[in-house]
Design an enzyme around this catalytic site. Structure first.
Site, short mmCIF file in Angstrom:
data_model
loop_
_atom_site.label_atom_id
_atom_site.label_comp_id
_atom_site.label_asym_id
_atom_site.label_seq_id
_atom_site.Cartn_x
_atom_site.Cartn_y
_atom_site.Cartn_z
N LYS A 131 0.80 -1.23 0.00
CA LYS A 131 0.00 0.00 0.00
C LYS A 131 0.83 1.28 0.00
O LYS A 131 0.40 2.31 -0.51
CB LYS A 131 -0.94 0.00 1.21
CG LYS A 131 -2.10 -0.96 1.06
CD LYS A 131 -3.19 -0.63 2.06
CE LYS A 131 -4.42 -1.47 1.81
NZ LYS A 131 -4.22 -2.88 2.22
N GLU A 136 -9.83 7.20 3.50
CA GLU A 136 -10.68 6.35 4.33
C GLU A 136 -9.90 5.08 4.60
O GLU A 136 -9.01 4.71 3.82
CB GLU A 136 -12.00 6.04 3.62
CG GLU A 136 -11.97 4.83 2.69
CD GLU A 136 -11.09 5.00 1.47
OE1 GLU A 136 -10.99 6.13 0.99
OE2 GLU A 136 -10.51 3.99 1.02
N SER A 164 1.41 -10.02 -0.55
CA SER A 164 1.11 -8.59 -0.46
C SER A 164 1.55 -7.91 0.83
O SER A 164 1.83 -6.72 0.85
CB SER A 164 -0.39 -8.38 -0.68
OG SER A 164 -1.14 -9.16 0.24
#
Ligand SMILES: *Cc1c(COP(=O)(O)O)cnc(C)c1O
Length: 393
Positions: A89, A111, A377
């Site tokens: 991310k 968010e 990930s």
């Protein structure tokens, strides 16, 4: 077949930009500028420099020998777990905040559900001394104590949202409301390949560094720059889109996708949007959505907080529909088993999300000379309490 976004922002019939009138100017400016800004040498220099020196890229491509032996194929792990803040991310947050700065925006909103995207964005805002406001459902604020404390320590304001079910979709609604009130100075950093066009394409492009690295690394290690199979989990779909990106047009590369089946497809406690969803509009795009007969968004469930999203990135809805990808619905138990297996065989504790991708290895039979890459990930530190509870360690 072309899996790039078209000029109107669609992948087949999925995607588009369904936004309130007041945001039209903002989104239109982003649409008309994102590619030209992202492609300038100066932006690329700053972006790749930060990925290298700050986030820790390129991440390793690791040949997992014992895992390979177990499943009878040559399996590599793309180690996104080694990134700063523990997952892929951070790459997207760096990209969007850099873009925001170049567009003259001074205020960042985001968010977050589990808090991972909130932490990544708060991290980059701290790095640049930018104002950061993170919307988070009140229930999630209570469930994700550590990530809330991290965001606060990083200088972000965490705003608990008390509307609806007090989870991710309610936080998203509030973030959009904020954006409507502050369109001039505010940039909304979306955490996955979702939202109105151009967000899904922009996020996929930022994350495409994953597949660019895989291509180079495989070429060095195997003398061949593509795998037979690429495995990834999908929440909104950004790590998968990034891992697939340079191979979208290469039909020799099979995409195997894991979505979260929770307690099972028929259990009523699931987040398997591609299996169970119907078409609708969520967060500004047309895609598959978990919804009731009368169109109310259903609260998704998965043991993995990063996968319990009621929609799916439009690119993945399209790839699944066109059979470019094969989608597996992986249950909580399968993912938990896969996490313990990887830890025992390779000494790597994976994130619960990534464990869904690993669980595909048990479902699919490979040939001994198949080259398989699993996109790992993220790392499992954040999931330790779930692992402890499950195993009664
Ligand atoms: C957030 C997250 C995901 C799911 O998001 P995508 O956009 O589908 O990639 C997967 N794995 C980890 C470790 C995450 O933090």
């Amino acid at each position: 077949m072309n899996f790039q976004v078209d000029k109107d922002g669609y992948y087949g019939k999925f995607g588009g930009a369904y936004i309130p009138e007041i945001l039209y100017g903002n989104v239109e400016r982003l649409r008309s500028e994102y590619l030209s800004v992202m492609e300038t040498p100066d932006f690329q220099r700053e972006f790749t420099g930060l990925l290298r020196d700050y986030a820790g890229r390129p991440t390793a491509l690791y040949h997992a020998k014992r895992l390979s032996e177990k499943y009878g194929a040559k399996i590599y792990l793309k180690r996104e777990d080694l990134n700063h803040t523990g997952a892929h991310k951070i790459t997207n947050s760096i990209g969007q905040v850099l873009l925001a700065r170049r567009m003259g925006k001074t205020r960042i909103i985001a968010e977050t559900g589990a808090g991972q995207h909130g932490v990544a964005t708060a991290t980059v805002c701290a790095l640049f001394g930018m104002e950061c406001h993170v919307y988070m459902g009140k229930l999630d604020v209570e469930r994700q104590y550590l990530n809330v404390q991290k965001m606060k320590m990083l200088g972000a304001e965490v705003i608990p949202v008390t509307s609806g079910n007090m989870t991710l979709k309610d936080a998203t609604n509030e973030a959009i409301r904020d954006w409507c009130c502050n369109p001039a100075n505010t940039f909304y950093v979306i955490g996955s390949t979702i939202g109105p066009h151009p967000y899904p394409d922009m996020v996929a492009r930022f994350q495409s560094v994953i597949s660019k690295e895989i291509k180079r690394q495989l070429s060095e290690k195997e003398g061949r720059d593509y795998p037979d199979y690429l495995l990834a989990c999908v929440g909104g779909g950004s790590n998968a889109a990034g891992a697939f990106y340079v191979y979208l047009d290469n039909n020799d590369v099979h995409f195997l996708v894991a979505e979260a089946a929770g307690k099972g497809l028929d259990s009523g406690m699931s987040a398997a949007t591609i299996h169970l969803g119907r078409e609708g509009i969520i967060h500004g795009c047309r895609t598959l959505i978990m919804q009731t007969e009368d169109g109310q968004i259903e609260e998704p469930y998965s043991v993995s907080a990063g996968l319990d999203y009621p929609g799916i990135g439009p690119i993945h809805a399209y790839m699944a529909k066109e059979k470019r990808s094969t989608v597996y619905a992986i249950t909580d138990d399968e993912a938990l088993d896969a996490a313990f297996e990887l830890t025992g065989l390779e000494g790597i504790i994976p994130a619960l999300e990534s464990s869904h991708a690993l669980a595909i290895l048990k479902r699919k039979t490979f040939n001994p000379d198949d080259l398989v890459v699993v996109n790992l990930s993220g790392r499992g530190d954040k999931d330790m309490s779930t692992y402890v509870e499950y195993s009664r360690i």
